[in-house]
Enzyme design. Structure first.
Site, PDB file in Angstrom:
ATOM      1  N   ASP A   1       0.872  -1.134  -0.064  1.00 30.19           N
ATOM      2  CA  ASP A   1       0.079   0.015  -0.110  1.00 30.19           C
ATOM      3  C   ASP A   1       0.996   1.186   0.003  1.00 30.19           C
ATOM      4  OD1 ASP A   1      -2.322   1.284   0.109  1.00 30.19           O
ATOM      5  OD2 ASP A   1      -2.844   1.306   2.170  1.00 30.19           O
ATOM      6  N   GLY A   2       0.314   2.258  -0.649  1.00 27.97           N
ATOM      7  CA  GLY A   2       1.063   3.698  -0.510  1.00 27.97           C
ATOM      8  C   GLY A   2       1.630   4.085  -1.862  1.00 27.97           C
ATOM      9  N   ASN A   3       1.187   3.287  -2.962  1.00 27.94           N
ATOM     10  CA  ASN A   3       1.513   3.770  -4.297  1.00 27.94           C
ATOM     11  C   ASN A   3       1.133   4.992  -4.832  1.00 27.94           C
ATOM     12  OD1 ASN A   3       2.730   1.081  -4.329  1.00 27.94           O
ATOM     13  ND2 ASN A   3       1.396   0.343  -5.809  1.00 27.94           N
TER      14      ASN A   3
ATOM     15  N   ARG B   1       0.110   7.700  -2.667  1.00 31.38           N
ATOM     16  CA  ARG B   1       0.649   8.873  -2.245  1.00 31.38           C
ATOM     17  C   ARG B   1       2.175   8.932  -2.479  1.00 31.38           C
ATOM     18  NH1 ARG B   1      -1.302   5.973   3.388  1.00 31.38           N
ATOM     19  NH2 ARG B   1      -1.970   4.546   2.042  1.00 31.38           N
TER      20      ARG B   1
ATOM     21  N   THR C   1     -11.038  -6.957  -4.287  1.00 29.86           N
ATOM     22  CA  THR C   1     -12.384  -6.853  -4.822  1.00 29.86           C
ATOM     23  C   THR C   1     -12.936  -5.431  -4.942  1.00 29.86           C
ATOM     24  OG1 THR C   1     -12.989  -7.631  -2.633  1.00 29.86           O
ATOM     25  CG2 THR C   1     -12.937  -9.266  -4.348  1.00 29.86           C
TER      26      THR C   1
ATOM     27  N   ASN D   1     -11.032  -2.678  -5.223  1.00 31.78           N
ATOM     28  CA  ASN D   1     -10.246  -1.807  -6.070  1.00 31.78           C
ATOM     29  C   ASN D   1     -10.730  -1.320  -7.357  1.00 31.78           C
ATOM     30  OD1 ASN D   1      -6.869  -2.965  -4.771  1.00 31.78           O
ATOM     31  ND2 ASN D   1      -8.143  -0.917  -4.197  1.00 31.78           N
ATOM     32  N   TRP D   2     -11.826  -2.209  -7.964  1.00 35.43           N
ATOM     33  CA  TRP D   2     -12.517  -1.873  -9.087  1.00 35.43           C
ATOM     34  C   TRP D   2     -13.150  -0.641  -8.932  1.00 35.43           C
ATOM     35  CZ3 TRP D   2     -10.933  -5.057 -13.020  1.00 35.43           C
ATOM     36  CH2 TRP D   2     -10.683  -6.483 -12.506  1.00 35.43           C
TER      37      TRP D   2
ATOM     38  N   ARG E   1       2.100  -4.294   6.942  1.00 41.09           N
ATOM     39  CA  ARG E   1       1.240  -3.339   5.935  1.00 41.09           C
ATOM     40  C   ARG E   1       2.042  -1.886   6.253  1.00 41.09           C
ATOM     41  NH1 ARG E   1      -4.869  -1.902   4.938  1.00 41.09           N
ATOM     42  NH2 ARG E   1      -4.587  -0.422   3.211  1.00 41.09           N
TER      43      ARG E   1
ATOM     44  N   ARG F   1      -5.134  -1.002   9.043  1.00 46.46           N
ATOM     45  CA  ARG F   1      -6.259  -1.860   8.883  1.00 46.46           C
ATOM     46  C   ARG F   1      -6.132  -3.035   8.134  1.00 46.46           C
ATOM     47  NH1 ARG F   1      -7.753   3.274   6.863  1.00 46.46           N
ATOM     48  NH2 ARG F   1      -7.420   3.488   4.532  1.00 46.46           N
TER      49      ARG F   1
HETATM   50  C1  IPE Z   1      -5.607  -2.727   0.212  1.00 46.16           C
HETATM   51  O1  IPE Z   1      -5.079  -1.264  -0.168  1.00 46.16           O
HETATM   52  C2  IPE Z   1      -5.494  -3.458  -1.149  1.00 46.16           C
HETATM   53  C3  IPE Z   1      -4.112  -3.688  -1.690  1.00 46.16           C
HETATM   54  C4  IPE Z   1      -3.036  -3.187  -1.354  1.00 46.16           C
HETATM   55  C5  IPE Z   1      -4.149  -4.228  -2.894  1.00 46.16           C
HETATM   56  P1  IPE Z   1      -6.370  -0.210  -0.364  1.00 46.16           P
HETATM   57  O2  IPE Z   1      -5.493   0.848  -0.719  1.00 46.16           O
HETATM   58  O3  IPE Z   1      -7.249  -0.701  -1.191  1.00 46.16           O
HETATM   59  O4  IPE Z   1      -7.024  -0.288   1.119  1.00 46.16           O
HETATM   60  P2  IPE Z   1      -7.977   0.789   1.814  1.00 46.16           P
HETATM   61  O5  IPE Z   1      -8.883   1.329   0.605  1.00 46.16           O
HETATM   62  O6  IPE Z   1      -6.979   1.926   2.169  1.00 46.16           O
HETATM   63  O7  IPE Z   1      -8.673   0.297   3.114  1.00 46.16           O
HETATM   64  C1  IPE Z   2      -1.617   0.132  -3.157  1.00 41.39           C
HETATM   65  O1  IPE Z   2      -1.535   1.393  -3.305  1.00 41.39           O
HETATM   66  C2  IPE Z   2      -1.973  -0.334  -4.616  1.00 41.39           C
HETATM   67  C3  IPE Z   2      -3.461  -1.174  -4.752  1.00 41.39           C
HETATM   68  C4  IPE Z   2      -4.289  -0.832  -3.932  1.00 41.39           C
HETATM   69  C5  IPE Z   2      -3.820  -1.401  -6.181  1.00 41.39           C
HETATM   70  P1  IPE Z   2      -2.708   2.650  -3.405  1.00 41.39           P
HETATM   71  O2  IPE Z   2      -2.934   2.880  -4.652  1.00 41.39           O
HETATM   72  O3  IPE Z   2      -3.721   2.189  -2.472  1.00 41.39           O
HETATM   73  O4  IPE Z   2      -1.872   3.777  -2.627  1.00 41.39           O
HETATM   74  P2  IPE Z   2      -2.553   4.951  -1.831  1.00 41.39           P
HETATM   75  O5  IPE Z   2      -3.091   4.131  -0.678  1.00 41.39           O
HETATM   76  O6  IPE Z   2      -3.438   5.625  -2.399  1.00 41.39           O
HETATM   77  O7  IPE Z   2      -1.526   5.749  -1.363  1.00 41.39           O
HETATM   78 MG    MG Z   3      -4.147   2.491  -0.297  1.00 43.94          MG
END
Ligand code: IPE
Ligand code: IPE
Ligand code: MG
Length: 235
Positions: free
Chosen positions: A16-18, A20, A62, A64-65, A183, A189
């Site tokens: 997570d965090g890509n 940001r 599921t 992320n769509w 995480r 979470r």
């Molecule tokens: C969780 O990250 C899903 C993946 C890393 C693939 P999200 O960025 O989708 O989660 P939330 O929305 O912050 O809970």
């Molecule tokens: C995780 O990074 C990648 C996926 C959920 C696909 P995010 O895209 O959720 O990055 P943030 O949370 O918005 O920084």
């Molecule tokens: Mg995220």
């Protein structure tokens, strides 16, 4: 790493965090996903070098769509590119398993996923799980349907349903539960990741954004895991 350090058998990583990471650099979000995919490759190799039995990466949920089509399409093409590259270094003897509902995928990407699973299924090295269109609630419903169908077909009795049978109907069947969930990104979470399997997992939340995550960060996380006292309900 120090010889006395216990390496977890199975680590689950929520990448997570890509977004940001990209925003901080005034770049489009998909640039963050691209850098994140490179880190995924490097950390996979490192997990292999450390001798893990399994590692599970949460790559696409599921939920992320819901993101804009441009971002979803970008992630899907990156996946294709990185899976092809990833398969190249699978000479290292890894078995690759995709966790999640594959019915959402079609065409080249689905073919690639099935091909990689088939070609690596008998490998004896680390199991690399990639959670794609994965949601733990979806997984539990899917397992329940399988089991209900077996009862309906008369293959099993209701009393044959136990924790082991249930586990064996999850996407992670036959694999050890993760000892450790990591995480990055600062969020604390679980976001629908492996709900059944994490009953006794240790958790580490880290402030680093996934595209900045290094081998050293994984070392630090493993060190923290070594400081935990796991009791599994005992004394
Ligand atoms: C969780 O990250 C899903 C993946 C890393 C693939 P999200 O960025 O989708 O989660 P939330 O929305 O912050 O809970
Ligand atoms: C995780 O990074 C990648 C996926 C959920 C696909 P995010 O895209 O959720 O990055 P943030 O949370 O918005 O920084
Ligand atoms: Mg995220």
């Amino acid at each position: 790493m120090d010889n006395n350090i216990v390496i977890p058998k199975h680590i689950g990583i929520i990448m997570d965090g890509n977004g940001r990471w990209a925003k901080k650099r005034l770049l489009p979000r998909n640039m963050g996903h691209k850098k994140g995919a490179e880190v995924f490759q490097d950390i996979t190799r490192y997990c292999n070098e450390l001798g893990l039995e399994s590692v599970t990466f949460y790559a696409f949920s599921t939920e992320n769509w819901k993101r804009p089509a441009e971002e979803v399409n970008g992630i899907m093409s990156l996946l294709k590119e990185y899976l092809i590259k990833a398969f190249d270094y699978e000479k290292e003897n890894n078995r690759v398993v995709f966790l999640g509902d594959k019915s959402a995928f079609s065409g080249e990407l689905l073919e690639l996923m099935l091909d990689i699973e088939e070609k690596t299924k008998d490998r004896t090295g680390m199991t690399l799980n990639i959670a794609l269109n994965y949601g733990a609630r979806n997984e539990i419903v899917h397992a329940t349907k399988n089991i209900a169908q077996m009862v309906k077909n008369g293959e099993i009795d209701i009393d044959d349903i136990n924790e082991e049978l249930f586990s064996n109907n999850l996407y992670t069947k036959g694999q050890p539960d993760p000892d450790f969930i990591l995480r990055p990104s600062g969020e604390k979470r679980i976001s629908n990741f492996l709900l059944w399997q994490i009953a006794y997992s240790e958790f580490v939340y880290m402030d680093v954004l996934w595209p900045d995550f290094t081998r050293k960060d994984l070392d630090e996380a493993i060190m923290e895991f070594n400081r935990r006292n796991r009791r599994f309900g005992g004394v």
